[in-house]
Design a protein around this motif. Structure first.
Motif, short mmCIF file in Angstrom:
data_model
loop_
_atom_site.label_atom_id
_atom_site.label_comp_id
_atom_site.label_asym_id
_atom_site.label_seq_id
_atom_site.Cartn_x
_atom_site.Cartn_y
_atom_site.Cartn_z
N ASN A 113 -27.59 -35.08 66.05
CA ASN A 113 -26.16 -34.97 65.88
C ASN A 113 -25.39 -34.26 64.46
O ASN A 113 -24.23 -34.02 64.67
N ASN A 117 -21.66 -32.69 64.83
CA ASN A 117 -20.68 -33.75 64.13
C ASN A 117 -19.99 -32.79 63.22
O ASN A 117 -18.50 -32.80 63.01
N ASP A 118 -20.54 -31.97 62.33
CA ASP A 118 -19.84 -31.28 61.35
C ASP A 118 -19.02 -30.20 61.91
O ASP A 118 -18.03 -29.91 61.34
N LYS A 121 -15.81 -31.85 63.28
CA LYS A 121 -14.96 -32.28 61.99
C LYS A 121 -14.18 -30.94 61.54
O LYS A 121 -12.99 -30.85 60.83
N ASP A 127 -14.68 -37.03 64.60
CA ASP A 127 -15.91 -37.03 63.77
C ASP A 127 -17.31 -36.68 64.78
O ASP A 127 -18.21 -36.54 64.08
N MET A 128 -16.90 -36.76 65.92
CA MET A 128 -17.97 -36.31 66.91
C MET A 128 -17.48 -35.95 68.30
O MET A 128 -16.56 -35.89 68.41
N ASP A 129 -18.64 -35.19 69.23
CA ASP A 129 -17.87 -34.81 70.36
C ASP A 129 -18.26 -36.13 71.44
O ASP A 129 -19.13 -36.38 71.90
N ARG A 130 -16.98 -37.03 71.28
CA ARG A 130 -17.04 -38.04 71.87
C ARG A 130 -17.46 -38.17 73.60
O ARG A 130 -16.83 -37.39 74.09
N ASN A 215 -24.21 -39.74 73.94
CA ASN A 215 -23.60 -38.56 74.59
C ASN A 215 -24.31 -38.47 76.05
O ASN A 215 -25.37 -37.86 75.83
#
Length: 280
Positions: A113, A117-118, A121, A127-130, A215
């Protein structure tokens, strides 16, 4: 759960890793975790096991992954054929495979992740690929992915380990949010596939713990790009968000009893290795 501190025999306190530098020829590895086990003991009044990685690294080991002992205990209760392995998708991905007898193999497969995540952002999209929505809507640049998959770490023999920043969001530099997320997700899944090819016996099923299992695009890509059935830890009745916490409680008991917590086939230490410090 109705427990008091008097009911707790030992607390496993890993701390927050801020540095993981794998060993190289002629140089021991380094590891740093934030957290003070002695202070925690003084506050809680219970025994605290901490600093799980340093002894392994001083002996020439990778210091990671340490979850193998607990993953193996879980596999013993679930499957003894070697056809199933545990994959943890945290910042970094790590795998544990057990042959049903005496052989346990564990290593970091690649990123999970952290780069994704970076990247999200940096795009200002949270904060993430929800739910993997961006990656699902994107298109993987297959030529770029193929180049990324030539990274020497992916075919390097185990034991091996990674720092969170060994693979970064720069792999998707210049791409839009959807295509970048698709590329990074595909890279994680394809890297797992390469890792499975290194094992003595390629498992048919991965039981996935850690945040990455939430995910669905990443889980689907494990099937399509790693060529393996991937199921959430909950399928086996495990608590997928708690496996790592349970692991360090398990290791804390092993520290308390003077039992090994790392092994030649998991971190590369010369012999089964006791580790951790005990406060209290």
């Amino acid at each position: 759960h109705g427990l008091t501190m008097a009911d707790i025999g030992v607390v496993g306190f890993h701390g927050q890793t801020v540095l993981h530098r794998a060993p190289e020829a002629g140089r021991l590895g380094q590891t740093r975790q934030l957290g003070d086990g002695e202070l925690m003991h003084s506050i809680l009044g219970a025994k605290v096991a901490y600093d799980f990685r340093s002894a392994d690294m001083r002996a020439g080991g990778q210091g990671a992954p340490l979850a193998a002992a607990y993953h193996t205990a879980l596999l013993r209760a679930a499957d003894a054929s070697g056809d199933m392995a545990v994959l943890n998708l945290g910042g970094v991905a790590n795998i544990t495979w057990w042959d049903g007898k005496d052989n346990v193999v564990a290593f970091d497969t690649g990123p999970a992740n952290a780069p994704l995540n970076d990247f999200i952002k940096a795009k200002g999209l949270g904060d993430m690929d929800r739910d993997g929505a961006l990656a699902r809507a994107g298109t993987v640049d297959e030529a770029r992915l193929a180049r990324l998959l030539q990274h020497p770490y992916l075919t390097k023999p185990y034991p091996k380990s990674l720092d969170r920043f060994d693979f970064t969001a720069a792999m998707a530099e210049g791409l839009g949010a959807e295509d970048g997320a698709a590329l990074l997700t595909a890279f994680t899944a394809a890297a797992v596939g390469k890792a499975l090819d290194l094992l003595p016996h390629r498992p048919k099923r991965l039981v996935v713990s850690g945040g990455g299992r939430h995910n669905p695009t990443m889980m689907a890509m494990l099937a399509s790009r790693a060529g393996v059935e991937a199921v959430q830890a909950e399928t086996l009745g495990w608590k997928g968000d708690a496996v790592e916490a349970e692991c360090f409680a398990f290791l804390a008991v092993r520290v308390l009893r003077g039992l090994p917590i790392s092994f030649p086939s998991t971190t590369g230490v010369p012999q089964p290795m006791r580790g951790g410090k005990l406060a209290g």
